[in-house]
Design an enzyme around this catalytic site. Structure first.
Site, PDB file in Angstrom:
ATOM      1  N   SER A   1      -9.562   1.754   3.239  1.00 54.34           N
ATOM      2  CA  SER A   1      -8.745   2.530   2.330  1.00 54.34           C
ATOM      3  C   SER A   1      -7.699   1.717   1.574  1.00 54.34           C
ATOM      4  O   SER A   1      -7.151   2.179   0.584  1.00 54.34           O
ATOM      5  CB  SER A   1      -8.027   3.623   3.128  1.00 54.34           C
ATOM      6  OG  SER A   1      -7.151   3.024   4.081  1.00 54.34           O
TER       7      SER A   1
ATOM      8  N   SER B   1      -9.635  -0.628   7.455  1.00 55.42           N
ATOM      9  CA  SER B   1      -9.109  -0.567   6.082  1.00 55.42           C
ATOM     10  C   SER B   1      -8.369  -1.788   5.575  1.00 55.42           C
ATOM     11  O   SER B   1      -7.972  -1.817   4.410  1.00 55.42           O
ATOM     12  CB  SER B   1      -8.204   0.644   5.925  1.00 55.42           C
ATOM     13  OG  SER B   1      -8.994   1.790   5.807  1.00 55.42           O
TER      14      SER B   1
ATOM     15  N   LYS C   1       0.850  -1.202   0.000  1.00 55.03           N
ATOM     16  CA  LYS C   1       0.000   0.000   0.000  1.00 55.03           C
ATOM     17  C   LYS C   1       0.879   1.244   0.000  1.00 55.03           C
ATOM     18  O   LYS C   1       1.901   1.281   0.702  1.00 55.03           O
ATOM     19  CB  LYS C   1      -0.885  -0.030   1.256  1.00 55.03           C
ATOM     20  CG  LYS C   1      -1.900   1.109   1.351  1.00 55.03           C
ATOM     21  CD  LYS C   1      -2.750   0.968   2.622  1.00 55.03           C
ATOM     22  CE  LYS C   1      -3.796   2.049   2.752  1.00 55.03           C
ATOM     23  NZ  LYS C   1      -4.593   1.911   3.999  1.00 55.03           N
TER      24      LYS C   1
HETATM   25  N1  GLN Z   1     -12.953   4.069   6.694  1.00 52.42           N
HETATM   26  C1  GLN Z   1     -12.320   4.536   7.893  1.00 52.42           C
HETATM   27  C2  GLN Z   1     -11.951   5.986   7.747  1.00 52.42           C
HETATM   28  O1  GLN Z   1     -12.209   6.526   6.727  1.00 52.42           O
HETATM   29  C3  GLN Z   1     -11.131   3.687   8.214  1.00 52.42           C
HETATM   30  C4  GLN Z   1      -9.957   3.968   7.391  1.00 52.42           C
HETATM   31  C5  GLN Z   1      -8.789   3.140   7.753  1.00 52.42           C
HETATM   32  O2  GLN Z   1      -8.910   2.110   8.412  1.00 52.42           O
HETATM   33  N2  GLN Z   1      -7.626   3.603   7.337  1.00 52.42           N
HETATM   34  O3  GLN Z   1     -11.386   6.568   8.635  1.00 52.42           O
END
Ligand code: GLN
Length: 481
Positions: A154, A178, A79
């Site tokens: 994400s 995420s 990532k």
């Molecule tokens: N969807 C969550 C957010 O937008 C989690 C994102 C993540 O785990 N990086 O904060």
């Protein structure tokens, strides 16, 4: 060599047994990426020089007859929130569009030391903020199972790369879901280890007390193999734990007879898609058949997890993102004064969601509101932790759906931040509490969309989480195929 659905386990065996060379594997993966990735958008940057150099190193070792490291020749994706020396690292943001990191993240270094080959950096929501990958500063990622749908976020690029066979495994980060949520949407396995189990050195920070690093793979065994290499104390990350690293593979395949599985009533109520419910119920049925005891439990503060998360995460994000000021790394816009240069840089470099979170986070940390929001959220966080302590006094693991629905359509929630935030309703609590969680595929909807099952465990009890995950994967493979 046919690389379709190639697992980490199969890739390393093929290299060890000289059925292929690492360089041939890299060729095959890049050919697949070039053919299929334009329609998916999983990768932001390919690092071919680095990949071929590493392949050469492995192939030379094999030619000399040297013992090969445990991930010799395994092609992986990373990532784009992990720094990679000499290779562009953007965190999915325009503000870091041309940033070349001066050092490797510990996890990247450890995987390469173990012989893995980094093919490239994967697309993600900007600074890992999102649940659909539509917040990427560059382009959205498409779900390999249905290109009109999101891959989750994400870490959507890392999940999609594995699902589409464009990497044998990958790395993601999980702050509120995420890793597990995109794993569920893309039909792969995603593991979020205990907070402190894996070093965050070189992970571009979103919310430091919530950020977790973990692997995606095609199987439970593959994520166990990956975890083995990345887990353990790192002197460069003071929050990484001194806890000894067990041999995870020894636990994969162990029987689950007699284990107690908690089924929290708060996760099986309103808003749960009936198809998800049916698939999760079938998985629980398999676990019962394997000799587990299913125990109804309650996690009474669950309803407060999303608001608590969005106070803590935005507060920490506003502080972490203060460093992007046009002076040090990344983009710089011109301005007549220092303040104007800051403002223009941050205005041009950050996307709408990131700005929203910086404003919210700055607000909840401001002197007049700190006690009412931030401190209150930290108190609720303690309550959530106590919910789990109480539950784990009675059960070994907790099983829930990973997400309330299968993958949604691109654009469906893009204009409604609150609806998007609810996509993480079943995942954020584990981040707040710091316990490990895994998502494994447990079936498909009638439209052919993957459905994920989440297994949560006690702090540092990845062995039991992996054991239950493997038993479920195994039982479902028999019934689903
Ligand atoms: N969807 C969550 C957010 O937008 C989690 C994102 C993540 O785990 N990086 O904060």
């Amino acid at each position: 060599m046919n690389i379709d659905l190639l697992t980490v386990d199969a890739a390393r065996t093929a290299v060890l047994e000289k059925q292929t060379t690492a360089a041939d594997l890299v060729d095959a993966f890049y050919a697949k990426i070039e053919a299929d990735d334009p329609a998916i958008g999983a990768y932001l940057t390919l690092c071919k020089d680095r990949a071929y150099q590493q392949a050469e190193r492995i192939d030379e070792m094999a030619d000399r007859g040297d013992p090969l490291p445990p991930l010799a020749g395994v092609p992986i994706a990373v990532k784009d929130v992990f720094t990679t020396k000499g290779v562009r690292t953007t965190a999915g943001s325009k503000i870091l569009e041309n940033f070349i990191a001066p050092y490797d993240a510990t996890v990247v270094a450890r995987l390469e030391d173990a012989g893995a080959i980094v093919l490239g950096k994967t697309n993600c929501d900007e600074f890992a903020m999102g649940s659909s990958n539509e917040n990427s500063g560059f382009r959205p990622v498409h779900n390999p199972h249905d290109h009109s749908r999101v891959p989750g976020g994400s870490s959507g690029g890392s999940a999609a790369a594995v699902a589409a066979g464009m990497a044998a495994a990958s790395l993601g980060s999980d702050t509120g879901g995420s890793i597990r949520q995109p794993a569920a949407f893309c039909g792969v396995v995603g593991l979020m280890p205990t907070y402190g189990r894996v070093s965050r050195y070189g992970l571009i920070a979103f919310a430091s007390s919530l950020d977790h690093v973990g692997p995606f793979g095609r199987t439970v065994k593959d994520v166990a193999i990956m975890l083995q290499q990345i887990a353990g104390r790192d002197p460069l990350d003071s929050t990484s734990a001194e806890v000894p690293v067990p041999n995870y593979l020894e636990h994969v395949g162990q029987p689950v007879t007699g284990l107690k599985i908690g089924m929290p009533k708060e996760y099986f109520g309103e808003g749960l898609d009936p198809e998800v419910w049916t698939a999760v119920e079938a998985a629980l049925h398999e676990l019962a058949k394997a000799g587990c005891k299913i125990v109804p439990i309650s996690l009474p503060h669950t309803a407060y997890a999303i608001p608590t998360y969005y106070v803590v995460a935005t507060a920490e994000a506003s502080s972490n993102l203060a460093r992007y000021d046009g002076v040090r790394d990344g983009l710089r816009a011109e301005g007549k004064t220092l303040a104007e240069m800051y403002r223009r840089t941050r205005d041009a470099g950050f996307g709408a969601e990131v700005k929203r979170r910086i404003m919210l986070g700055t607000y909840v940390l401001s002197a007049g509101y700190y006690d009412a929001y931030y401190l209150k959220a930290q108190r609720v966080r303690c309550r959530l932790a106590k919910d789990f302590d109480d539950a784990f006094a009675a059960v070994d693991v907790i099983v829930t759906p990973t997400t309330p629905t299968p993958a949604f359509k691109l654009g469906e929630k893009a204009d409604d931040p609150l609806a998007m935030y609810l996509a993480d309703i079943f995942t954020v609590t584990a981040d707040l509490v710091g316990i490990p969680g895994i998502s494994i595929p447990c079936g498909k909807s009638k439209d052919g969309l993957p459905i994920g099952l989440q297994i949560l465990g006690k702090h540092f009890d990845e062995p039991t989480v992996l054991r239950v995950a493997h038993a479920t994967e195994h039982a479902l493979a028999v019934t689903l195929n």
